[in-house]
Design a protein around this motif. Sequence first.
Motif, PDB file in Angstrom:
ATOM      1  N   GLN A 176       0.868  -1.253   0.040  1.00 14.37           N
ATOM      2  CA  GLN A 176      -0.003   0.042  -0.232  1.00 14.37           C
ATOM      3  C   GLN A 176       1.014   1.156   0.022  1.00 14.37           C
ATOM      4  O   GLN A 176       2.129   1.215   0.556  1.00 14.37           O
ATOM      5  CB  GLN A 176      -0.907  -0.013   1.089  1.00 14.37           C
ATOM      6  CG  GLN A 176      -2.062  -1.042   1.178  1.00 14.37           C
ATOM      7  CD  GLN A 176      -2.956  -1.049   2.350  1.00 14.37           C
ATOM      8  OE1 GLN A 176      -2.549  -0.675   3.442  1.00 14.37           O
ATOM      9  NE2 GLN A 176      -4.388  -1.742   2.078  1.00 14.37           N
ATOM     10  N   ARG A 177       0.403   2.339  -0.685  1.00 21.87           N
ATOM     11  CA  ARG A 177       1.093   3.526  -0.817  1.00 21.87           C
ATOM     12  C   ARG A 177       0.176   4.452  -0.831  1.00 21.87           C
ATOM     13  O   ARG A 177      -1.253   4.548  -1.248  1.00 21.87           O
ATOM     14  CB  ARG A 177       1.967   3.692  -2.064  1.00 21.87           C
ATOM     15  CG  ARG A 177       1.343   3.650  -3.344  1.00 21.87           C
ATOM     16  CD  ARG A 177       2.423   3.532  -4.279  1.00 21.87           C
ATOM     17  NE  ARG A 177       1.699   4.015  -5.786  1.00 21.87           N
ATOM     18  CZ  ARG A 177       1.032   2.938  -6.462  1.00 21.87           C
ATOM     19  NH1 ARG A 177       1.037   1.704  -6.046  1.00 21.87           N
ATOM     20  NH2 ARG A 177       0.566   3.344  -7.683  1.00 21.87           N
ATOM     21  N   PHE A 178       0.403   5.766  -0.524  1.00 18.47           N
ATOM     22  CA  PHE A 178      -0.455   6.844  -0.412  1.00 18.47           C
ATOM     23  C   PHE A 178      -0.019   7.988  -1.575  1.00 18.47           C
ATOM     24  O   PHE A 178       0.950   8.362  -1.489  1.00 18.47           O
ATOM     25  CB  PHE A 178      -0.660   7.703   0.788  1.00 18.47           C
ATOM     26  CG  PHE A 178      -1.461   7.127   2.045  1.00 18.47           C
ATOM     27  CD1 PHE A 178      -2.673   7.352   2.000  1.00 18.47           C
ATOM     28  CD2 PHE A 178      -0.987   6.090   2.849  1.00 18.47           C
ATOM     29  CE1 PHE A 178      -3.677   6.876   2.886  1.00 18.47           C
ATOM     30  CE2 PHE A 178      -1.579   5.681   3.681  1.00 18.47           C
ATOM     31  CZ  PHE A 178      -3.126   5.987   3.939  1.00 18.47           C
ATOM     32  N   VAL A 179      -0.894   8.278  -2.505  1.00 26.63           N
ATOM     33  CA  VAL A 179      -0.730   9.170  -3.567  1.00 26.63           C
ATOM     34  C   VAL A 179      -1.567  10.286  -3.533  1.00 26.63           C
ATOM     35  O   VAL A 179      -2.631  10.220  -3.205  1.00 26.63           O
ATOM     36  CB  VAL A 179      -1.027   8.225  -4.787  1.00 26.63           C
ATOM     37  CG1 VAL A 179      -0.745   9.303  -6.201  1.00 26.63           C
ATOM     38  CG2 VAL A 179      -0.161   7.020  -4.935  1.00 26.63           C
ATOM     39  N   PRO A 180      -0.852  11.534  -3.807  1.00 30.76           N
ATOM     40  CA  PRO A 180      -1.384  12.774  -3.820  1.00 30.76           C
ATOM     41  C   PRO A 180      -2.546  12.773  -5.056  1.00 30.76           C
ATOM     42  O   PRO A 180      -2.407  12.010  -6.043  1.00 30.76           O
ATOM     43  CB  PRO A 180      -0.349  13.722  -4.089  1.00 30.76           C
ATOM     44  CG  PRO A 180       0.958  13.179  -3.677  1.00 30.76           C
ATOM     45  CD  PRO A 180       0.711  11.891  -4.054  1.00 30.76           C
ATOM     46  N   VAL A 181      -3.675  13.375  -4.307  1.00 29.96           N
ATOM     47  CA  VAL A 181      -4.583  13.405  -5.702  1.00 29.96           C
ATOM     48  C   VAL A 181      -5.037  15.015  -5.892  1.00 29.96           C
ATOM     49  O   VAL A 181      -5.499  15.478  -4.973  1.00 29.96           O
ATOM     50  CB  VAL A 181      -6.096  12.612  -5.383  1.00 29.96           C
ATOM     51  CG1 VAL A 181      -6.807  13.165  -3.845  1.00 29.96           C
ATOM     52  CG2 VAL A 181      -7.029  12.591  -6.447  1.00 29.96           C
ATOM     53  N   GLY A 182      -5.077  15.477  -7.238  1.00 30.22           N
ATOM     54  CA  GLY A 182      -5.322  16.869  -7.474  1.00 30.22           C
ATOM     55  C   GLY A 182      -6.817  17.243  -7.347  1.00 30.22           C
ATOM     56  O   GLY A 182      -7.599  16.390  -7.131  1.00 30.22           O
ATOM     57  N   LYS A 183      -6.896  18.506  -7.249  1.00 26.34           N
ATOM     58  CA  LYS A 183      -8.379  19.116  -7.288  1.00 26.34           C
ATOM     59  C   LYS A 183      -9.355  18.590  -8.297  1.00 26.34           C
ATOM     60  O   LYS A 183     -10.344  18.412  -8.228  1.00 26.34           O
ATOM     61  CB  LYS A 183      -8.293  20.612  -6.831  1.00 26.34           C
ATOM     62  CG  LYS A 183      -7.665  21.067  -5.728  1.00 26.34           C
ATOM     63  CD  LYS A 183      -8.330  20.787  -4.421  1.00 26.34           C
ATOM     64  CE  LYS A 183      -7.737  21.274  -3.238  1.00 26.34           C
ATOM     65  NZ  LYS A 183      -8.513  20.834  -2.120  1.00 26.34           N
ATOM     66  N   LEU A 184      -8.669  18.608  -9.407  1.00 28.42           N
ATOM     67  CA  LEU A 184      -9.565  18.195 -10.784  1.00 28.42           C
ATOM     68  C   LEU A 184     -10.101  16.845 -10.563  1.00 28.42           C
ATOM     69  O   LEU A 184     -11.202  16.367 -10.867  1.00 28.42           O
ATOM     70  CB  LEU A 184      -9.076  18.447 -12.003  1.00 28.42           C
ATOM     71  CG  LEU A 184      -9.405  18.600 -13.170  1.00 28.42           C
ATOM     72  CD1 LEU A 184     -10.425  19.678 -13.086  1.00 28.42           C
ATOM     73  CD2 LEU A 184      -8.408  18.735 -14.572  1.00 28.42           C
ATOM     74  N   ALA A 185      -9.141  15.990 -10.319  1.00 26.92           N
ATOM     75  CA  ALA A 185      -9.367  14.454 -10.177  1.00 26.92           C
ATOM     76  C   ALA A 185     -10.641  14.427  -9.119  1.00 26.92           C
ATOM     77  O   ALA A 185     -11.563  13.790  -9.135  1.00 26.92           O
ATOM     78  CB  ALA A 185      -8.212  13.589  -9.933  1.00 26.92           C
TER      79      ALA A 185
END
Length: 301
Positions: A176-185
């Motif tokens: 498992q990993r945490f990935v940043p998610v942008g405002k548009l997504a």
Amino acid sequence: MNWDSYIKSYQSYLKIERGLSKNTIDNYSFDIERLCVFLAENNIDVSPLQITEETIQQFVYAVSSQVNARSQARIISGLKSFFGYLIFEDYRLDNPLELIEAPRTGRKLPDTLAVDEIDALIQAIDLSSNEGERNRAMLETLYGCGLRVSELVSLKISDLFFEEGFIKITGKGNKQRFVPVGKLAQKYIQLYRDTIRNHMKVKKEFGDTLFLNRRGGQLTRAMIFTIIKDLAVKTALNKKISPHTFRHSFATHLLENGADLRSIQLMLGHESITTTEIYLHLDRKFLKEVVNSFHPRKSVK
């Protein structure tokens, strides 16, 4: 034990001990089964414990006329892993592929999309249907987070941490990993969830799965490939693309805009940074600009 018994035992090892996905296990198994077919076709009656380097070499020679160098290298690697397992379990003492060298293949540079090509693909989605809203959210997530297609279809609602700006991804080997998610997504995921998904009849076992098919079940990898292929045709894109193309584009565009390789490695979930380093070969102009900007000998005094 015959070949089937050893193969099943190996498959259990790959699943339980190494935590590999079903697709990866199937690929490993296919290489061994290919060897079994060769043995049967040539009336060679030998067990995995008795097979010799000479017989394996005959198989490799036969395969070399049927597949390219990259596939041949993969088959050799897969068989080495299988016989390595047999040694690990004390079934045999040596690996018959120990001295068999795989052909040199070089690294194939991944295909990428320009930002305007990604925009064109997403803009071509028909938003008049429920599937259209879903497809837009999926492609924005693929490109915005650099996911593998298997990670996309298994993404869960409980994996969304929008307040913190991250999503939790379960990748290869259940790591498992945490990935940043942008405002548009985030915007398009929330729009799909609120206006489409929340009004669907969802199958009980997929209650936490984010992206669903029209029957309320989990999407298949093949369906994502089809969606992207159809959009490529619709936009007359003269490139052969797949879901992985969005992942490659994610990494390439980050690198081109100044992101460091270690950060990209963490976001992609690569175990080794050497896997991530392939992106360094994509843009020579970018590398030149890095030297000209940061090296102490960049200019003549």
